[in-house]
Design a protein around this motif. Sequence first.
Motif, mmCIF file in Angstrom:
data_model
loop_
_atom_site.group_PDB
_atom_site.id
_atom_site.type_symbol
_atom_site.label_atom_id
_atom_site.label_comp_id
_atom_site.label_asym_id
_atom_site.label_seq_id
_atom_site.Cartn_x
_atom_site.Cartn_y
_atom_site.Cartn_z
ATOM 1 N N TYR A 125 0.856 -1.182 0.000
ATOM 2 C CA TYR A 125 0.000 0.000 0.000
ATOM 3 C C TYR A 125 0.899 1.242 0.000
ATOM 4 O O TYR A 125 1.777 1.375 0.850
ATOM 5 N N GLU A 126 0.619 2.138 -0.938
ATOM 6 C CA GLU A 126 1.417 3.357 -1.059
ATOM 7 C C GLU A 126 0.493 4.577 -1.008
ATOM 8 O O GLU A 126 -0.513 4.625 -1.724
ATOM 9 N N TYR A 127 0.855 5.537 -0.168
ATOM 10 C CA TYR A 127 0.085 6.781 -0.068
ATOM 11 C C TYR A 127 1.046 7.936 -0.351
ATOM 12 O O TYR A 127 2.057 8.109 0.330
ATOM 13 N N ARG A 131 -4.586 2.304 -8.854
ATOM 14 C CA ARG A 131 -4.132 3.613 -8.367
ATOM 15 C C ARG A 131 -5.244 4.638 -8.513
ATOM 16 O O ARG A 131 -5.978 4.630 -9.507
ATOM 17 N N LYS A 132 -5.365 5.528 -7.526
ATOM 18 C CA LYS A 132 -6.344 6.602 -7.589
ATOM 19 C C LYS A 132 -5.682 7.914 -7.181
ATOM 20 O O LYS A 132 -5.045 7.998 -6.129
ATOM 21 N N ARG A 190 -2.374 0.439 -4.638
ATOM 22 C CA ARG A 190 -2.290 -0.896 -4.032
ATOM 23 C C ARG A 190 -1.728 -1.859 -5.070
ATOM 24 O O ARG A 190 -2.235 -1.948 -6.191
ATOM 25 N N THR A 191 -0.682 -2.565 -4.687
ATOM 26 C CA THR A 191 -0.073 -3.571 -5.556
ATOM 27 C C THR A 191 -0.175 -4.929 -4.874
ATOM 28 O O THR A 191 0.388 -5.123 -3.790
ATOM 29 N N GLU A 233 -6.475 4.338 -12.297
ATOM 30 C CA GLU A 233 -5.734 3.475 -13.214
ATOM 31 C C GLU A 233 -5.649 2.083 -12.602
ATOM 32 O O GLU A 233 -5.381 1.942 -11.402
ATOM 33 N N ASP A 234 -5.896 1.071 -13.398
ATOM 34 C CA ASP A 234 -5.751 -0.300 -12.911
ATOM 35 C C ASP A 234 -5.147 -1.155 -14.016
ATOM 36 O O ASP A 234 -5.348 -0.906 -15.206
#
Length: 335
Positions: free
Chosen positions: A51-53, A99-100, A72-73, A110-111
């Motif tokens: 999870y990346e913020y 990604r949002k 989220r990957t 994007e997904d």
Amino acid sequence: MKRTTLSVLIANTLLLSTTAFAANDRGFAPEDTFFDEALQFGGHVGSSVEYEYKTTTDWQKWGGVKATEKTRTHEVVSLFYRNAKWNLNALYGFKLEDRKKEQKGYSETEDGYKHLFSIDKGFHFGDGWGTGLIYELEYTRSQLYSTAGVSGLRKTSGEHSLRPYLTYWNNEYSAGFYSNLEYLVNKEDKSEWGDTREAGYSLLFKPYKRFANWEFGVELFYQIKENEANGSKVADFTEKYIEPIVQYSFDDAGTMYVRTRIGQNETNGIGSKDDYFKDIRKATIGYEQALGEDWLVKAEYEWAKDTETSNADIYRGDEKVVEQNTLFVQALYRF
């Protein structure tokens, strides 16, 4: 499977078995065939979630708008093969990514998915010296949607990496190093928006030393790249960093590590005197633990901050800041 293909496979299997039996009966069969050696392997199968913020504060020239990104990957599967007899490692991973991005008056999503393949062939010289070659390919495909009217923009990219490496370990001093030279090519196609390409070289050198349960090391990295858009060169890019690493291994098979990175990169526009400079700060803390003889679990937290400045007239005295927090969790089953 077609019958003809199945027949060929069965015939070949019987032929190999009969030949091996006959050779063994006559006393001149090799100790191991290619297939025997291929089956002498270890490795792991696993999965992970990241999870990346990220928050970006844009140039004041553009109002200092703040944007947030959540990515989220999910690595659905990671398959690792190690053959000690051949000194060969291979890895395959399949990931799903979404990604949002949101900012005032605008949002995009994007997904997509990623395929990762890596193969590593090593060679031992003796006296602690080793070398080898790693080839890695990452293929990404995704679709982009935005409130600005973008609907299903297809994005594909293929990143190729070729890394020859040199290693050394001295048992007497419990010290060694790892180094590699990388050639990287990455091409991205954004359907009707055209394509971009970057290619370059990097050098990494990492000396390290162990004191009982402690290990201390430092990564030194330098990279140069060229960026192209729709077949025309648009920028030169350089990056360098230093990353001290401290690791402690507990007696119960757990390991904790801390990494801190300090670096800089520079982008020079072609046909322009406008240059962009970025200060990089990053800190990582992680822990991994063996559970029994078969399982390994890992958790990692990373904080990063990039501060970008420019000598362009419109950005003088201004800065663009990107701050990022990342949590990574992984579980592996070893065999």
